[in-house]
Design a protein around this motif. Structure first.
Motif, mmCIF file in Angstrom:
data_model
loop_
_atom_site.group_PDB
_atom_site.id
_atom_site.type_symbol
_atom_site.label_atom_id
_atom_site.label_comp_id
_atom_site.label_asym_id
_atom_site.label_seq_id
_atom_site.Cartn_x
_atom_site.Cartn_y
_atom_site.Cartn_z
ATOM 1 N N MET A 131 0.813 -1.121 -0.198
ATOM 2 C CA MET A 131 -0.108 -0.097 0.090
ATOM 3 C C MET A 131 0.638 1.431 -0.058
ATOM 4 S SD MET A 131 -3.081 0.981 -0.164
ATOM 5 C CE MET A 131 -4.621 1.921 0.509
ATOM 6 N N GLU A 132 2.160 1.072 0.779
ATOM 7 C CA GLU A 132 2.953 2.222 0.659
ATOM 8 C C GLU A 132 3.477 2.760 -0.702
ATOM 9 O OE1 GLU A 132 7.240 3.195 2.670
ATOM 10 O OE2 GLU A 132 5.883 1.877 3.707
ATOM 11 N N ASP A 133 3.694 1.761 -1.439
ATOM 12 C CA ASP A 133 4.147 2.048 -2.902
ATOM 13 C C ASP A 133 3.252 2.771 -3.702
ATOM 14 O OD1 ASP A 133 6.619 0.958 -2.455
ATOM 15 O OD2 ASP A 133 6.180 -1.206 -3.343
ATOM 16 N N LEU A 134 1.778 2.187 -3.381
ATOM 17 C CA LEU A 134 0.789 2.818 -4.221
ATOM 18 C C LEU A 134 0.574 4.348 -3.794
ATOM 19 C CD1 LEU A 134 -1.823 2.557 -5.906
ATOM 20 C CD2 LEU A 134 -2.828 1.815 -4.056
ATOM 21 N N LEU A 135 0.764 4.615 -2.586
ATOM 22 C CA LEU A 135 0.664 6.049 -2.020
ATOM 23 C C LEU A 135 1.790 6.870 -2.691
ATOM 24 C CD1 LEU A 135 -0.610 5.518 1.709
ATOM 25 C CD2 LEU A 135 -2.159 6.091 -0.184
ATOM 26 N N ASP A 136 2.816 6.264 -2.624
ATOM 27 C CA ASP A 136 4.061 6.854 -3.122
ATOM 28 C C ASP A 136 3.750 7.238 -4.653
ATOM 29 O OD1 ASP A 136 6.592 7.890 -2.999
ATOM 30 O OD2 ASP A 136 7.393 6.154 -3.915
ATOM 31 N N ASN A 137 3.463 6.260 -5.258
ATOM 32 C CA ASN A 137 3.036 6.386 -6.732
ATOM 33 C C ASN A 137 2.093 7.596 -6.998
ATOM 34 O OD1 ASN A 137 4.992 4.522 -7.527
ATOM 35 N ND2 ASN A 137 3.620 2.909 -7.902
ATOM 36 N N ILE A 138 1.054 7.668 -6.162
ATOM 37 C CA ILE A 138 0.258 8.563 -6.413
ATOM 38 C C ILE A 138 0.660 9.988 -6.246
ATOM 39 C CG2 ILE A 138 -2.371 9.468 -5.269
ATOM 40 C CD1 ILE A 138 -3.042 6.650 -4.880
ATOM 41 N N ASP A 139 1.427 9.872 -4.753
ATOM 42 C CA ASP A 139 1.931 11.250 -4.646
ATOM 43 C C ASP A 139 2.781 11.712 -5.890
ATOM 44 O OD1 ASP A 139 2.437 13.515 -2.489
ATOM 45 O OD2 ASP A 139 4.433 12.368 -2.536
ATOM 46 N N THR A 140 3.561 10.921 -6.120
ATOM 47 C CA THR A 140 4.484 11.367 -7.399
ATOM 48 C C THR A 140 3.772 11.932 -8.506
ATOM 49 O OG1 THR A 140 6.047 9.442 -6.803
ATOM 50 C CG2 THR A 140 6.366 10.430 -9.273
ATOM 51 N N PHE A 141 2.695 11.430 -8.793
ATOM 52 C CA PHE A 141 1.796 12.153 -10.162
ATOM 53 C C PHE A 141 0.883 13.291 -9.774
ATOM 54 C CE2 PHE A 141 3.822 8.346 -11.886
ATOM 55 C CZ PHE A 141 4.407 8.783 -13.027
ATOM 56 N N GLU A 142 0.671 13.370 -8.314
ATOM 57 C CA GLU A 142 -0.449 14.246 -7.714
ATOM 58 C C GLU A 142 -0.041 15.506 -8.233
ATOM 59 O OE1 GLU A 142 -3.130 13.766 -4.244
ATOM 60 O OE2 GLU A 142 -1.448 14.750 -3.695
ATOM 61 N N ASN A 143 1.212 16.187 -8.070
ATOM 62 C CA ASN A 143 1.690 17.194 -8.477
ATOM 63 C C ASN A 143 3.009 17.162 -9.597
ATOM 64 O OD1 ASN A 143 0.604 18.595 -6.059
ATOM 65 N ND2 ASN A 143 2.206 17.731 -4.898
ATOM 66 N N PHE A 144 2.336 16.572 -10.606
ATOM 67 C CA PHE A 144 3.132 16.484 -11.846
ATOM 68 C C PHE A 144 3.385 17.486 -12.495
ATOM 69 C CE2 PHE A 144 3.500 15.393 -16.683
ATOM 70 C CZ PHE A 144 4.465 14.606 -16.370
ATOM 71 N N GLU A 145 4.786 17.445 -12.910
ATOM 72 C CA GLU A 145 5.184 18.639 -13.691
ATOM 73 C C GLU A 145 6.117 18.247 -14.786
ATOM 74 O OE1 GLU A 145 7.486 21.802 -11.620
ATOM 75 O OE2 GLU A 145 6.410 21.514 -9.839
ATOM 76 N N PRO A 146 5.594 18.559 -16.144
ATOM 77 C CA PRO A 146 6.377 18.082 -17.277
ATOM 78 C C PRO A 146 7.638 18.460 -17.345
ATOM 79 C CG PRO A 146 4.350 19.515 -17.712
ATOM 80 C CD PRO A 146 4.429 19.323 -16.394
ATOM 81 N N LEU A 147 8.356 17.926 -18.108
ATOM 82 C CA LEU A 147 9.977 18.326 -18.454
ATOM 83 C C LEU A 147 9.916 19.525 -19.166
ATOM 84 C CD1 LEU A 147 11.456 14.851 -19.604
ATOM 85 C CD2 LEU A 147 11.748 15.932 -17.301
ATOM 86 N N SER A 148 10.953 20.338 -18.755
ATOM 87 C CA SER A 148 11.010 21.846 -19.343
ATOM 88 C C SER A 148 11.728 21.348 -20.723
ATOM 89 C CB SER A 148 12.263 22.517 -18.633
ATOM 90 O OG SER A 148 13.711 21.891 -18.875
ATOM 91 N N GLU A 149 11.613 22.371 -21.572
ATOM 92 C CA GLU A 149 12.264 22.048 -22.630
ATOM 93 C C GLU A 149 13.610 21.611 -23.065
ATOM 94 O OE1 GLU A 149 12.022 21.431 -26.709
ATOM 95 O OE2 GLU A 149 10.261 22.105 -25.698
ATOM 96 N N GLU A 150 14.494 22.311 -21.933
ATOM 97 C CA GLU A 150 15.764 22.072 -21.732
ATOM 98 C C GLU A 150 16.019 20.601 -21.269
ATOM 99 O OE1 GLU A 150 19.006 23.429 -18.643
ATOM 100 O OE2 GLU A 150 18.168 25.009 -19.823
ATOM 101 N N GLU A 151 15.197 20.147 -20.436
ATOM 102 C CA GLU A 151 15.397 18.891 -19.925
ATOM 103 C C GLU A 151 14.872 17.769 -20.955
ATOM 104 O OE1 GLU A 151 14.270 19.145 -15.138
ATOM 105 O OE2 GLU A 151 12.534 19.469 -16.742
ATOM 106 N N ASN A 152 13.970 18.100 -21.763
ATOM 107 C CA ASN A 152 13.514 17.162 -22.890
ATOM 108 C C ASN A 152 14.531 16.905 -23.790
ATOM 109 O OD1 ASN A 152 11.523 15.576 -23.689
ATOM 110 N ND2 ASN A 152 11.013 17.156 -25.344
#
Length: 127
Positions: free
Chosen positions: A1-22
Motif C-alpha cells: 500500500m505504501e508503494d501505491l501511495l508513493d506513486n500517487i504522490d509522485t503524479f499528484e503534483n506532476f510537472e512536465p519536463l522543461s524544454e531544456e530537460e527534454n
C-alpha cells in the motif's frame, strides 16, 4: 500500500519536463542509439519457430556489448562459448521465420550474419 501511495504522490503534483530537460534526454537517447548495433529488446518472440533454436537475443546482446566495449576480448570468448553450448550463429539457414515475430522489425538473419562476421576472429587473450 505504501508503494501505491508513493506513486500517487509522485503524479499528484506532476510537472512536465522543461524544454531544456527534454532536449537533454533526446540527445542522450541519440547517443545510446548510436552505440547500439542491433535494437533488440530481447523479447524472445523470434525463438518461437526457429527450427534450430538459435539463441538470437543472446548473440545480439553480446554484439551490442562488444560494440560499446570493443577493446575487450571477453565478448569474443562468450560468443565462442555460446556457440559451443547452444547453436552457433553461423548455423542460421536464412529461413526468415524469426522475422515475422520480431517486434523491432529486425532482419534477424542478416544481423546474425553480421554478428558472425564481427566475431569471426575468435578469442585471443592477447588482444
Amino acid at each position: 500500500m505504501e508503494d501505491l501511495l508513493d506513486n500517487i504522490d509522485t503524479f499528484e503534483n506532476f510537472e512536465p519536463l522543461s524544454e531544456e530537460e527534454n532536449e537533454f534526454l533526446l540527445k542522450e537517447a541519440d547517443k545510446l542509439r548510436e552505440n547500439l548495433a542491433v535494437p533488440c529488446s530481447e523479447c524472445r518472440y523470434c525463438l518461437k519457430d526457429c527450427p534450430l533454436e538459435i539463441p538470437i537475443p543472446e548473440y545480439f546482446r553480446l554484439y551490442n556489448h562488444h560494440k560499446v566495449q570493443s577493446k575487450s576480448n571477453i565478448y569474443r570468448l562468450y560468443y565462442d562459448k555460446l556457440g559451443e553450448e547452444k547453436v552457433p550463429a553461423s548455423d542460421c539457414t536464412q529461413c526468415e521465420t524469426c522475422i515475422d515475430y520480431c517486434t523491432q522489425k529486425i532482419n534477424i538473419p542478416e544481423k546474425l550474419e553480421e554478428v558472425n562476421e564481427h566475431f569471426q576472429e575468435g578469442f585471443s587473450p592477447y588482444g
